[in-house]
Write a protein that holds these residues in place. Structure first.
Motif, PDB file in Angstrom:
ATOM      1  N   ASP A 102      76.840  10.837  74.529  1.00 30.38           N
ATOM      2  CA  ASP A 102      76.808  12.298  74.551  1.00 30.38           C
ATOM      3  C   ASP A 102      76.135  12.824  75.815  1.00 30.38           C
ATOM      4  N   THR A 103      75.068  12.149  76.237  1.00 33.75           N
ATOM      5  CA  THR A 103      74.374  12.549  77.465  1.00 33.75           C
ATOM      6  C   THR A 103      75.319  12.477  78.658  1.00 33.75           C
ATOM      7  N   ALA A 104      76.095  11.414  78.739  1.00 35.85           N
ATOM      8  CA  ALA A 104      77.033  11.243  79.847  1.00 35.85           C
ATOM      9  C   ALA A 104      78.047  12.381  79.887  1.00 35.85           C
ATOM     10  N   ARG A 105      78.527  12.763  78.729  1.00 34.49           N
ATOM     11  CA  ARG A 105      79.544  13.825  78.676  1.00 34.49           C
ATOM     12  C   ARG A 105      78.951  15.188  79.001  1.00 34.49           C
ATOM     13  N   VAL A 106      77.733  15.426  78.525  1.00 30.75           N
ATOM     14  CA  VAL A 106      77.088  16.712  78.814  1.00 30.75           C
ATOM     15  C   VAL A 106      76.791  16.830  80.311  1.00 30.75           C
ATOM     16  N   LEU A 107      76.178  15.792  80.887  1.00 33.45           N
ATOM     17  CA  LEU A 107      75.838  15.849  82.312  1.00 33.45           C
ATOM     18  C   LEU A 107      77.082  15.930  83.185  1.00 33.45           C
ATOM     19  N   SER A 108      78.184  15.342  82.733  1.00 27.90           N
ATOM     20  CA  SER A 108      79.440  15.430  83.484  1.00 27.90           C
ATOM     21  C   SER A 108      79.936  16.864  83.587  1.00 27.90           C
ATOM     22  N   SER A 109      79.624  17.666  82.575  1.00 25.22           N
ATOM     23  CA  SER A 109      80.083  19.059  82.588  1.00 25.22           C
ATOM     24  C   SER A 109      79.133  19.970  83.347  1.00 25.22           C
ATOM     25  N   LEU A 110      77.939  19.473  83.663  1.00 30.09           N
ATOM     26  CA  LEU A 110      76.921  20.325  84.296  1.00 30.09           C
ATOM     27  C   LEU A 110      76.602  19.939  85.733  1.00 30.09           C
ATOM     28  N   THR A 111      76.886  18.701  86.109  1.00 25.19           N
ATOM     29  CA  THR A 111      76.550  18.228  87.453  1.00 25.19           C
ATOM     30  C   THR A 111      77.747  17.522  88.081  1.00 25.19           C
ATOM     31  N   ASP A 112      77.606  17.201  89.361  1.00 24.93           N
ATOM     32  CA  ASP A 112      78.688  16.554  90.101  1.00 24.93           C
ATOM     33  C   ASP A 112      78.530  15.048  90.200  1.00 24.93           C
ATOM     34  N   ILE A 113      77.300  14.565  89.968  1.00 24.62           N
ATOM     35  CA  ILE A 113      77.011  13.143  90.106  1.00 24.62           C
ATOM     36  C   ILE A 113      75.705  12.850  89.374  1.00 24.62           C
ATOM     37  N   VAL A 114      75.534  11.617  88.920  1.00 22.67           N
ATOM     38  CA  VAL A 114      74.328  11.232  88.195  1.00 22.67           C
ATOM     39  C   VAL A 114      73.730   9.977  88.834  1.00 22.67           C
ATOM     40  N   LEU A 115      72.431  10.017  89.119  1.00 23.32           N
ATOM     41  CA  LEU A 115      71.690   8.829  89.519  1.00 23.32           C
ATOM     42  C   LEU A 115      70.776   8.455  88.363  1.00 23.32           C
ATOM     43  N   ALA A 116      70.840   7.213  87.921  1.00 25.63           N
ATOM     44  CA  ALA A 116      70.035   6.774  86.780  1.00 25.63           C
ATOM     45  C   ALA A 116      69.213   5.548  87.145  1.00 25.63           C
ATOM     46  N   ARG A 117      67.919   5.642  86.894  1.00 25.91           N
ATOM     47  CA  ARG A 117      66.975   4.539  87.124  1.00 25.91           C
ATOM     48  C   ARG A 117      66.530   4.074  85.747  1.00 25.91           C
ATOM     49  N   VAL A 118      67.036   2.919  85.323  1.00 25.34           N
ATOM     50  CA  VAL A 118      66.937   2.537  83.915  1.00 25.34           C
ATOM     51  C   VAL A 118      66.398   1.111  83.759  1.00 25.34           C
ATOM     52  N   TYR A 119      66.017   0.789  82.540  1.00 27.49           N
ATOM     53  CA  TYR A 119      65.561  -0.559  82.239  1.00 27.49           C
ATOM     54  C   TYR A 119      66.735  -1.534  82.150  1.00 27.49           C
ATOM     55  N   SER A 120      67.786  -1.155  81.432  1.00 27.94           N
ATOM     56  CA  SER A 120      68.887  -2.071  81.165  1.00 27.94           C
ATOM     57  C   SER A 120      70.156  -1.683  81.924  1.00 27.94           C
ATOM     58  N   HIS A 121      70.770  -2.662  82.571  1.00 26.17           N
ATOM     59  CA  HIS A 121      72.003  -2.397  83.304  1.00 26.17           C
ATOM     60  C   HIS A 121      73.127  -1.946  82.367  1.00 26.17           C
ATOM     61  N   THR A 122      73.076  -2.366  81.136  1.00 23.09           N
ATOM     62  CA  THR A 122      74.108  -1.948  80.184  1.00 23.09           C
ATOM     63  C   THR A 122      74.079  -0.441  79.953  1.00 23.09           C
ATOM     64  N   THR A 123      72.914   0.180  80.122  1.00 25.11           N
ATOM     65  CA  THR A 123      72.828   1.640  80.016  1.00 25.11           C
ATOM     66  C   THR A 123      73.667   2.299  81.096  1.00 25.11           C
ATOM     67  N   LEU A 124      73.588   1.772  82.310  1.00 23.25           N
ATOM     68  CA  LEU A 124      74.397   2.295  83.411  1.00 23.25           C
ATOM     69  C   LEU A 124      75.884   2.122  83.128  1.00 23.25           C
ATOM     70  N   GLU A 125      76.241   0.968  82.614  1.00 24.17           N
ATOM     71  CA  GLU A 125      77.648   0.699  82.323  1.00 24.17           C
ATOM     72  C   GLU A 125      78.172   1.638  81.250  1.00 24.17           C
ATOM     73  N   GLN A 126      77.334   1.951  80.268  1.00 15.31           N
ATOM     74  CA  GLN A 126      77.759   2.887  79.229  1.00 15.31           C
ATOM     75  C   GLN A 126      77.874   4.302  79.787  1.00 15.31           C
ATOM     76  N   LEU A 127      76.917   4.692  80.637  1.00 10.19           N
ATOM     77  CA  LEU A 127      77.009   6.009  81.283  1.00 10.19           C
ATOM     78  C   LEU A 127      78.305   6.112  82.083  1.00 10.19           C
ATOM     79  N   ASP A 128      78.608   5.069  82.850  1.00  8.93           N
ATOM     80  CA  ASP A 128      79.807   5.075  83.685  1.00  8.93           C
ATOM     81  C   ASP A 128      81.075   5.114  82.837  1.00  8.93           C
TER      82      ASP A 128
END
Length: 352
Positions: free
Chosen positions: A124-150
């Motif tokens: 849900d976060t990925a979809r909301v931020l996609s509607s509000l911003t042009d790009i997302v930079l994420a500094r996270v613990y798990s690489h799988t979080t990035l893959e899910q965001l993408d």
């Protein structure tokens, strides 16, 4: 409906990825590289010309803005969401100041502002931020979080750091070495320390630029086996050397660049006592440099602890750590400009 949306997003990203990889060798190649709309999760996904293009754009922006005093509002009207599960000085400051300098609007989100997968699902976060911003930079613990965001986002995702990779750090390292040596091809880099995310990103990129890599890690702290297998394949493909040791002095032999990083990453504090014991003898000193090439230099992504490298090396003329830190800004600017615009560099192509 959701399934259809995901299919469309991934079809679009796949087309962009394929288009970006259709290149020919030569000067026109870099000019025709198209990274617009691409996510940047790992340097494994980028070919040599794409990496060179990002560095070229970064050097161009640094020259035009820092040295010529030009104002380039290339990101005017654009916004970036910056998700930070892990704190950082350089990643936050370089992204905020760089994006703003280009006319864009950075939005910083701490765990207190946005708690991925807890207060709201990552999907849900990925979809909301996609509607509000042009790009997302994420500094996270798990690489799988990035893959899910993408997977769920319809805007590009940049890896600001994960447990597996730290690709934006390597862009800064590469630009710093290019500035110092004039070229990257033929250099030998020696990594002396933990087999961590920074090393993984070096392993996914150096061979593509003709750089040899020598690695020393204590037993039990070797890089990820899958990353190592891919690095060996890349080394063979691009004709470079990759060697692994357990003794720092062996790894430093004949090297142009000595590199290390923290021995205790965020989340590993409980292992501090054991790690300090296991890494005994891995501190980089002038003795380490005595077996390196005459022109050897030193890199560290910071923050630095004295057990990793002593003051004599860290504050010596051989240390490039502070230009390296500054180049975090110019390379994140170059990367975002490549992803969000059709900008073409004005300076001559870099010798890489």
């Amino acid at each position: 409906m959701f399934a259809l949306r995901n299919t469309f997003i991934h079809s679009l990203k796949t087309v962009q990825s394929i288009q970006a990889r259709n290149f020919t060798v030569g000067r026109t190649c870099l000019a025709s590289v198209n990274l617009k709309g691409r996510s940047f999760l790992t340097l494994k996904d980028f070919n040599p010309d794409e990496i060179k293009h990002i560095l070229w754009v970064s050097a161009d922006l640094k020259h035009r803005i820092k040295h010529e005093g030009q104002y380039l509002p290339l990101l005017q009207g654009k916004s970036i969401a910056m998700i930070f599960e892990k704190r950082s000085t350089r990643t936050r400051m370089s992204t905020e100041t760089g994006f703003a300098l280009l006319g864009g609007h950075p939005c910083f989100l701490t765990p207190q502002d946005i708690h991925l997968g807890v207060n709201e699902s990552t999907k849900d976060t990925a979809r909301v931020l996609s509607s509000l911003t042009d790009i997302v930079l994420a500094r996270v613990y798990s690489h799988t979080t990035l893959e899910q965001l993408d997977k769920e986002a319809s805007v590009p995702i940049i890896n600001g750091l994960s447990d597996l990779y730290h690709p934006i750090q390597i862009l800064a390292d590469l630009l710093t070495l290019q500035e110092h040596y004039g070229s990257l091809k033929g250099l030998t880099v020696s990594w002396i320390g933990d087999g961590n995310n920074v090393l993984h990103s070096l392993m996914m990129s150096l061979a593509k630029l003709g750089v040899n890599l020598r690695i020393a890690t204590p037993k039990g702290y070797e890089p990820d086996a899958n990353v190592t297998q891919e690095a060996l394949r890349l080394s063979k493909q691009f004709g470079t050397e990759l060697h692994m040791f357990s003794e720092p002095m062996e790894a430093a032999q004949g090297s142009n660049v000595l590199v290390t990083d923290t021995w205790i990453s965020m989340g590993q504090e409980d292992e501090k006592k054991k790690r300090l014991k296991d890494f005994h003898g891995y501190q980089i000193t002038m003795k380490t440099g005595s077996v390196a090439a005459p022109d050897w230099t030193f890199l560290h992504c910071l923050p630095r602890k004295s057990e990793e490298v002593d003051d004599e090396v860290f504050y010596s003329p051989r240390s490039l750590v502070f230009p390296e830190a500054e180049n975090r800004k110019w390379t994140i600017m170059g990367l975002t400009v490549c992803i969000l615009t059709d900008y073409s560099p004005q300076i001559p192509k870099l010798k890489l």
